[in-house]
Design a protein around this motif. Structure first.
Motif, PDB file in Angstrom:
ATOM      1  N   MET A   1       0.842  -0.803   0.240  1.00 23.13           N
ATOM      2  CA  MET A   1       0.279  -0.143   0.065  1.00 23.13           C
ATOM      3  C   MET A   1       0.842   1.374   0.020  1.00 23.13           C
ATOM      4  N   ASN A   2       0.226   2.090  -0.951  1.00 24.21           N
ATOM      5  CA  ASN A   2       0.954   3.428  -0.997  1.00 24.21           C
ATOM      6  C   ASN A   2       0.473   4.239   0.016  1.00 24.21           C
ATOM      7  N   THR A   3       1.895   4.700   0.866  1.00 25.59           N
ATOM      8  CA  THR A   3       1.308   5.958   2.283  1.00 25.59           C
ATOM      9  C   THR A   3       1.370   7.114   1.593  1.00 25.59           C
ATOM     10  N   GLU A   4       2.338   7.526   0.711  1.00 22.92           N
ATOM     11  CA  GLU A   4       2.390   8.514   0.194  1.00 22.92           C
ATOM     12  C   GLU A   4       2.130   8.799  -0.681  1.00 22.92           C
ATOM     13  N   LEU A   5       1.738  10.158  -1.158  1.00 29.18           N
ATOM     14  CA  LEU A   5       0.476  10.264  -1.833  1.00 29.18           C
ATOM     15  C   LEU A   5       0.859  11.692  -2.752  1.00 29.18           C
ATOM     16  N   PRO A   6       0.742  12.155  -3.620  1.00 34.08           N
ATOM     17  CA  PRO A   6       1.366  12.800  -4.142  1.00 34.08           C
ATOM     18  C   PRO A   6      -0.501  13.576  -3.656  1.00 34.08           C
ATOM     19  N   GLU A   7       0.559  15.152  -3.404  1.00 38.23           N
ATOM     20  CA  GLU A   7      -0.913  16.566  -3.251  1.00 38.23           C
ATOM     21  C   GLU A   7      -1.775  16.605  -4.588  1.00 38.23           C
ATOM     22  N   ASP A   8      -3.437  16.360  -3.778  1.00 36.66           N
ATOM     23  CA  ASP A   8      -4.551  16.948  -4.742  1.00 36.66           C
ATOM     24  C   ASP A   8      -4.449  17.903  -5.129  1.00 36.66           C
ATOM     25  N   PRO A   9      -4.256  18.334  -6.661  1.00 35.25           N
ATOM     26  CA  PRO A   9      -4.000  19.622  -7.659  1.00 35.25           C
ATOM     27  C   PRO A   9      -5.670  20.807  -6.126  1.00 35.25           C
ATOM     28  N   GLN A  10      -6.396  19.750  -6.836  1.00 42.30           N
ATOM     29  CA  GLN A  10      -7.704  20.598  -6.510  1.00 42.30           C
ATOM     30  C   GLN A  10      -7.729  21.529  -4.833  1.00 42.30           C
ATOM     31  N   SER A  71     -12.762  33.695  11.759  1.00 43.52           N
ATOM     32  CA  SER A  71     -12.649  32.415  12.683  1.00 43.52           C
ATOM     33  C   SER A  71     -13.551  31.559  11.207  1.00 43.52           C
ATOM     34  N   PHE A  72     -14.022  31.597  10.537  1.00 44.17           N
ATOM     35  CA  PHE A  72     -14.515  31.241   9.386  1.00 44.17           C
ATOM     36  C   PHE A  72     -13.247  30.342   8.351  1.00 44.17           C
ATOM     37  N   LEU A  73     -12.626  31.672   8.211  1.00 40.57           N
ATOM     38  CA  LEU A  73     -11.402  31.269   7.608  1.00 40.57           C
ATOM     39  C   LEU A  73     -10.192  29.532   8.583  1.00 40.57           C
ATOM     40  N   GLU A  74     -10.433  29.563   9.683  1.00 39.41           N
ATOM     41  CA  GLU A  74      -9.296  29.021  10.596  1.00 39.41           C
ATOM     42  C   GLU A  74     -10.800  27.731  10.240  1.00 39.41           C
ATOM     43  N   LEU A  75     -12.235  27.940  10.399  1.00 39.87           N
ATOM     44  CA  LEU A  75     -12.954  26.939  10.481  1.00 39.87           C
ATOM     45  C   LEU A  75     -12.257  25.865   8.729  1.00 39.87           C
ATOM     46  N   GLY A  76     -11.969  26.426   8.142  1.00 38.61           N
ATOM     47  CA  GLY A  76     -12.409  26.073   6.193  1.00 38.61           C
ATOM     48  C   GLY A  76     -10.724  25.280   6.265  1.00 38.61           C
ATOM     49  N   ILE A  77      -9.974  26.089   6.924  1.00 38.55           N
ATOM     50  CA  ILE A  77      -8.548  25.035   6.879  1.00 38.55           C
ATOM     51  C   ILE A  77      -8.633  24.105   7.460  1.00 38.55           C
ATOM     52  N   ARG A  78      -8.790  23.667   8.933  1.00 39.17           N
ATOM     53  CA  ARG A  78      -9.494  22.880  10.025  1.00 39.17           C
ATOM     54  C   ARG A  78      -9.903  21.617   8.966  1.00 39.17           C
ATOM     55  N   LEU A  79     -10.692  21.990   8.636  1.00 36.74           N
ATOM     56  CA  LEU A  79     -11.961  21.385   7.356  1.00 36.74           C
ATOM     57  C   LEU A  79     -10.951  20.325   6.652  1.00 36.74           C
ATOM     58  N   LEU A  80     -10.115  21.184   5.895  1.00 37.28           N
ATOM     59  CA  LEU A  80      -9.967  20.836   5.098  1.00 37.28           C
ATOM     60  C   LEU A  80      -8.249  20.294   5.731  1.00 37.28           C
ATOM     61  N   ASP A  81      -7.985  20.149   6.315  1.00 31.81           N
ATOM     62  CA  ASP A  81      -6.856  18.758   7.129  1.00 31.81           C
ATOM     63  C   ASP A  81      -7.308  18.008   6.823  1.00 31.81           C
ATOM     64  N   LEU A  82      -8.718  18.071   7.870  1.00 32.03           N
ATOM     65  CA  LEU A  82      -9.239  16.404   8.346  1.00 32.03           C
ATOM     66  C   LEU A  82      -9.409  15.894   7.008  1.00 32.03           C
ATOM     67  N   HIS A  83     -10.049  16.434   5.809  1.00 32.99           N
ATOM     68  CA  HIS A  83     -10.652  15.956   4.352  1.00 32.99           C
ATOM     69  C   HIS A  83     -10.158  16.123   3.773  1.00 32.99           C
ATOM     70  N   GLN A  84      -8.703  14.825   3.922  1.00 33.77           N
ATOM     71  CA  GLN A  84      -8.121  15.174   2.541  1.00 33.77           C
ATOM     72  C   GLN A  84      -7.410  13.630   1.335  1.00 33.77           C
ATOM     73  N   MET A 106     -13.941   8.964   5.321  1.00 31.54           N
ATOM     74  CA  MET A 106     -13.380   7.102   4.085  1.00 31.54           C
ATOM     75  C   MET A 106     -14.501   7.635   3.330  1.00 31.54           C
ATOM     76  N   TRP A 107     -15.732   8.327   2.587  1.00 31.89           N
ATOM     77  CA  TRP A 107     -15.842   8.063   1.056  1.00 31.89           C
ATOM     78  C   TRP A 107     -15.342   7.889   0.497  1.00 31.89           C
ATOM     79  N   ARG A 108     -15.687   7.666  -0.493  1.00 32.83           N
ATOM     80  CA  ARG A 108     -14.256   7.914  -1.803  1.00 32.83           C
ATOM     81  C   ARG A 108     -14.358   9.442  -1.988  1.00 32.83           C
ATOM     82  N   TRP A 109     -12.476   9.567  -1.827  1.00 29.42           N
ATOM     83  CA  TRP A 109     -12.136  11.106  -2.718  1.00 29.42           C
ATOM     84  C   TRP A 109     -12.510  11.350  -4.098  1.00 29.42           C
ATOM     85  N   PRO A 110     -12.950  12.238  -4.380  1.00 26.50           N
ATOM     86  CA  PRO A 110     -13.228  13.534  -2.746  1.00 26.50           C
ATOM     87  C   PRO A 110     -14.813  13.504  -2.837  1.00 26.50           C
TER      88      PRO A 110
END
Length: 142
Positions: A1-10, A71-84, A106-110
């Motif tokens: 299993m490959n654990t190092e994925l390239p960063e998703d461009p979107q 505060s809204f931007l902090e939430l957005g960045i934190r959600l982005l960190d969680l959902h990758q 665990m939904w199919r990405w994205p």
């Protein structure tokens, strides 16, 4: 299993967009102090009698906008960190394009959360040029 994925461009573009808005907002002045002296100027129609026709609701919004946006931007960045994306670990016939799942839900990405964020933060025309956005993004880098 490959654990190092390239960063998703979107995902990378969305993070950069949020960080540019965050830097721009942090540099902006708060209207909290500026809005307070305008409140007594509200006329009977509910507006401050200047050419901008500021209503009481406008002053309330302007007074809190900077802090609320941060505060809204902090939430957005934190959600982005969680959902990758992460490798789902399944067998695939295309090893170069593994099946990806969100590491948080665990939904199919994205995942639906990421798709909703990507749709909500689509770029719009703003006063900052791409060069200015790039400068703001890297301000403070060593």
């Amino acid at each position: 299993m490959n654990t190092e994925l390239p960063e998703d461009p979107q995902r990378r573009r969305l993070r950069e967009r949020l960080e540019v808005i965050q830097v721009r907002t942090e540099k902006a002045s708060s209207w909290r102090d500026a809005a307070a002296p305008l409140r007594p100027l509200i006329n009977r129609e509910g507006y401050v009698p200047i050419s901008a026709r500021l209503a009481g609701e406008d002053l309330d919004f302007l007074a809190a906008a900077r802090e609320e946006l941060l505060s809204f931007l902090e939430l957005g960045i934190r959600l982005l960190d969680l959902h990758q994306p992460r490798d789902a670990g399944g067998i695939t016939s295309d090893a170069a394009n593994p099946i990806l799942r969100c590491r948080s839900c665990m939904w199919r990405w994205p995942c639906p959360t990421f798709r909703a964020m990507a749709e909500a933060f689509v770029p719009y025309d703003h006063p900052g040029s791409p060069e200015e956005d790039e400068r703001l993004r890297h301000q403070g880098d060593p």
